[in-house]
Write a protein that holds these residues in place. Structure first.
Motif, short mmCIF file in Angstrom:
data_model
loop_
_atom_site.label_atom_id
_atom_site.label_comp_id
_atom_site.label_asym_id
_atom_site.label_seq_id
_atom_site.Cartn_x
_atom_site.Cartn_y
_atom_site.Cartn_z
N UNK A 61 0.84 -1.20 0.00
CA UNK A 61 0.00 0.00 0.00
C UNK A 61 0.87 1.26 0.00
N UNK A 62 2.10 1.15 0.55
CA UNK A 62 3.01 2.29 0.57
C UNK A 62 3.83 2.37 -0.72
N UNK A 63 3.59 1.47 -1.66
CA UNK A 63 4.29 1.53 -2.94
C UNK A 63 5.50 0.63 -3.02
N UNK A 64 5.76 -0.15 -1.98
CA UNK A 64 6.89 -1.08 -2.01
C UNK A 64 6.45 -2.47 -2.43
N UNK A 65 7.37 -3.42 -2.34
CA UNK A 65 7.05 -4.80 -2.69
C UNK A 65 6.74 -5.62 -1.44
N UNK A 66 7.14 -5.12 -0.27
CA UNK A 66 6.96 -5.89 0.95
C UNK A 66 7.96 -7.01 1.10
N UNK A 67 8.97 -7.03 0.22
CA UNK A 67 9.95 -8.12 0.25
C UNK A 67 11.35 -7.55 0.48
N UNK A 68 12.06 -8.16 1.43
CA UNK A 68 13.47 -7.83 1.67
C UNK A 68 14.33 -8.98 1.14
N UNK A 69 15.53 -8.66 0.69
CA UNK A 69 16.46 -9.71 0.25
C UNK A 69 17.56 -9.91 1.27
N UNK A 70 18.12 -11.10 1.31
CA UNK A 70 19.30 -11.36 2.14
C UNK A 70 20.29 -12.12 1.28
N UNK A 71 21.47 -11.55 1.12
CA UNK A 71 22.46 -12.12 0.21
C UNK A 71 23.65 -12.64 0.98
N UNK A 72 24.21 -13.74 0.51
CA UNK A 72 25.45 -14.25 1.08
C UNK A 72 26.39 -14.57 -0.05
N UNK A 73 27.30 -13.67 -0.30
CA UNK A 73 28.22 -13.87 -1.41
C UNK A 73 29.65 -13.63 -0.96
N UNK A 74 29.87 -13.79 0.37
CA UNK A 74 31.17 -13.51 0.95
C UNK A 74 32.31 -14.15 0.18
N UNK A 75 32.07 -15.40 -0.22
CA UNK A 75 33.15 -16.11 -0.88
C UNK A 75 32.97 -16.12 -2.39
N UNK A 76 32.09 -15.22 -2.84
CA UNK A 76 32.00 -14.93 -4.26
C UNK A 76 31.84 -16.15 -5.14
N UNK A 77 32.89 -16.49 -5.86
CA UNK A 77 32.82 -17.56 -6.84
C UNK A 77 32.82 -18.95 -6.22
N UNK A 105 8.18 -9.83 4.01
CA UNK A 105 8.72 -11.14 3.64
C UNK A 105 10.22 -10.98 3.43
N UNK A 106 10.95 -12.08 3.56
CA UNK A 106 12.40 -12.03 3.33
C UNK A 106 12.80 -13.19 2.43
N UNK A 107 13.50 -12.89 1.38
CA UNK A 107 13.93 -13.94 0.47
C UNK A 107 15.46 -14.02 0.49
N UNK A 108 15.95 -15.25 0.68
CA UNK A 108 17.39 -15.48 0.69
C UNK A 108 17.84 -15.63 -0.76
N UNK A 109 18.84 -14.86 -1.16
CA UNK A 109 19.31 -14.89 -2.54
C UNK A 109 20.55 -15.75 -2.63
N UNK A 110 20.65 -16.57 -3.66
CA UNK A 110 21.83 -17.43 -3.79
C UNK A 110 23.06 -16.63 -4.20
N UNK A 111 24.22 -17.16 -3.85
CA UNK A 111 25.48 -16.44 -4.09
C UNK A 111 25.72 -16.23 -5.58
N UNK A 112 25.12 -17.07 -6.41
CA UNK A 112 25.50 -17.08 -7.82
C UNK A 112 24.49 -16.38 -8.73
N UNK A 113 23.68 -15.48 -8.18
CA UNK A 113 22.75 -14.78 -9.06
C UNK A 113 23.49 -13.99 -10.13
N UNK A 114 22.91 -13.92 -11.27
CA UNK A 114 23.48 -13.07 -12.31
C UNK A 114 23.22 -11.62 -11.92
N UNK A 115 24.05 -10.70 -12.41
CA UNK A 115 23.86 -9.30 -12.03
C UNK A 115 22.52 -8.80 -12.57
#
Lengths: 335, 335
Positions: A61-77, A105-115
């Motif tokens: 209702x405030x114009x957002x998606x209501x979804x937060x992301x959480x990324x773990x890419x510390x070790x990159x490749x 809501x919170x969605x965990x994103x995989x380390x290997x997402x494309x940009x």
């Protein structure tokens, strides 16, 4: 798997916190002008009652998606199975619950997402776990212009950066003091050579402590690898330098140290005191139980989501950097 | 927190599985015509190498959102902290990883979403954990017309329903046989009165076993509540009926049973053998360690996501019902 209570109402949360329902709403949304103390009291009341606001409807209702992301890419490749490592597993679960409690809501994103995907997945904001120097994910997310909180300090932090971290340096000093009180006079450090802030902070704390305590530093380093081969070799090198105590900083380090001590016919803790930074509860049940430094992943996850929700909602006067105390858990391996 | 390998390529997965890269792509997307055996071999190779396809970009290219939902509303109006219960925590983490491995994101939905949000959150499909009789979430999701997989059988399952479950009835028979082999002749059951399939399946298996074994059923039931008051009372009632073995079916049951045995001055297992259905690793470290039946939440999570991705991609010839074996973990409380 059981339940005493019917779903609590916003009125019950307000009553428990001693505030109005409008204040509860502001506190959970991170909106309005509330003291941090009031806001925390409301969040505690909501948590105690397991109150969960109707998710994402309000954010949408405030114009957002209501979804937060959480990324773990510390070790990159590197293909790190984050969800199976106790520290990250606990952080993820606590962050999911904290998001729900704040209406997201919170969605965990995989380390290997494309940009491309980093740029297009609908998100109101992101918690980025353990950024590296020149972190590619950070640059991509900066382009999107959505709020970002780092769980773990950026190595070169600016005043405008938002982050939550454990005070690992202070926790290490506690551990070194504990070793010394137990009689250790030659404490060895086995440290990773990696470009997130964690190893650099520990190295600096260790060197500073050694100078103050008049101990020659005994440091061996390794390049992180999933099989632990590099760390095994570094531990071997450290033990050849005859320390009376030694610590590692990853989840497997305590087990690797016990194995190496046994191979060298060293009795723990009589001949060698042992400890590691880890949130694996299994260390309480080894023979001997291993002293650990907990980095409090659940608290880091909750505080990161809390700060992010404040940023997403444009809350004023936010403290953008939050440092939590680590916790030394003394067990037989060092006592 | 360490990494030996650079991110694996689709070519390495193909080589390890002995198939073409196109077959890897079909296997991970759940598309094409592959034998289940080949598909599983590819998934295993991808898992072993920690290969993660570029997430959601492909699903979005196919017109989807690239996001799967996972709901836990078993106890409906009750404020159950699912992420803190070992069974659900393990299921969630495994489902997130399984989704990533198949090119999807997975978002955990809170129990208290409004039906408006249930209907509008962008999702390609949903894993619904432990449906109840006349489950309101199921009816809402059915209206959306997106694929749905239940983790835990619907109590009145139709052939068209898609579900993954542990064979809890067979696992209970294993436990009862184990008690009997150890000398138990009067085994009591402490069961919840709740309208998901789990208690009904256990009751039916218990009654059938008692008939075959010539034992009078000793059953006490309770209405689930978070504080465990109902279960404590049911255990108390069961112990007054002088059993020589007793089992509970929730995560806390083993602890409640040990407490009640101590209050009755019963030595476990000499006077009373004890076990429960739980995936809490802490049971291995109690005094005495408690025998458990593992319901294999990680495997249920992975198989549910696997089936859902197949449905989302219109894969033909899917086995829509998958039953996994539970696992009896015998410890000193019954040995």
């Amino acid at each position: 798997m059981a339940g005493r209570r019917v779903r609590p109402t916003v009125g019950q949360v307000a009553e428990r916190a001693g505030v109005s329902t409008a204040t509860v709403s502001n506190a959970l949304n991170g909106t309005g002008r509330l003291s941090e103390e009031t806001r925390q009291r409301v969040l505690e009341a909501a948590h105690d009652l397991s109150y969960v606001p109707y998710t994402s409807a309000r954010a949408q209702a405030r114009g957002g998606t209501g979804v937060l992301g959480l990324t773990m890419a510390t070790h990159g490749d590197v293909a790190v199975p984050y969800t199976e490592i106790p520290y990250y597993a606990e952080l993820i679960l606590a962050a999911i619950r904290a998001a729900h409690e704040r209406g997201y809501l919170l969605v965990v994103l995989p380390a290997s997402m494309s940009s491309w995907t980093w740029l297009t997945t609908p998100l109101d904001g992101v918690v980025h776990v353990e950024p590296r120097v020149h972190d590619p994910v950070l640059s991509i997310l900066a382009k999107r212009g959505i709020p970002l909180v780092c769980a773990g300090r950026p190595l070169e932090s600016r005043r405008s950066d938002a982050w939550v971290d454990t005070d690992d340096g202070a926790a290490l000093v506690d551990l070194l003091d504990h070793f010394r009180t137990g009689g250790a006079r030659r404490i060895a450090a086995v440290l990773p050579d990696h470009d997130d802030a964690f190893p650099a902070i520990l190295r600096s704390a260790y060197d500073g402590w050694c100078t103050a305590a008049g101990q020659e530093p005994v440091v061996e380093t390794f390049t992180p690898d999933l099989a632990g081969a590099g760390e095994r070799a570094a531990i071997e090198a450290a033990l050849r330098r005859s320390p009376d105590a030694v610590f590692g900083v990853y989840d497997d380090s305590g087990r690797l140290l016990l194995e190496a001590a046994a191979e060298h016919d060293l009795t723990v803790p009589r001949d060698l005191a042992v400890a590691c930074f880890s949130d694996d509860p299994g260390y309480a049940h080894l023979d001997p139980p291993v002293t650990t430094v907990s980095m409090r992943p659940a608290e880091v996850g909750v505080a990161s989501v809390d700060l992010l929700v404040g940023l997403v909602n444009g809350r004023r006067g936010l403290r953008r950097q939050r440092l939590l105390a680590g916790e030394l858990r003394v067990r037989a391996s060092s006592a």
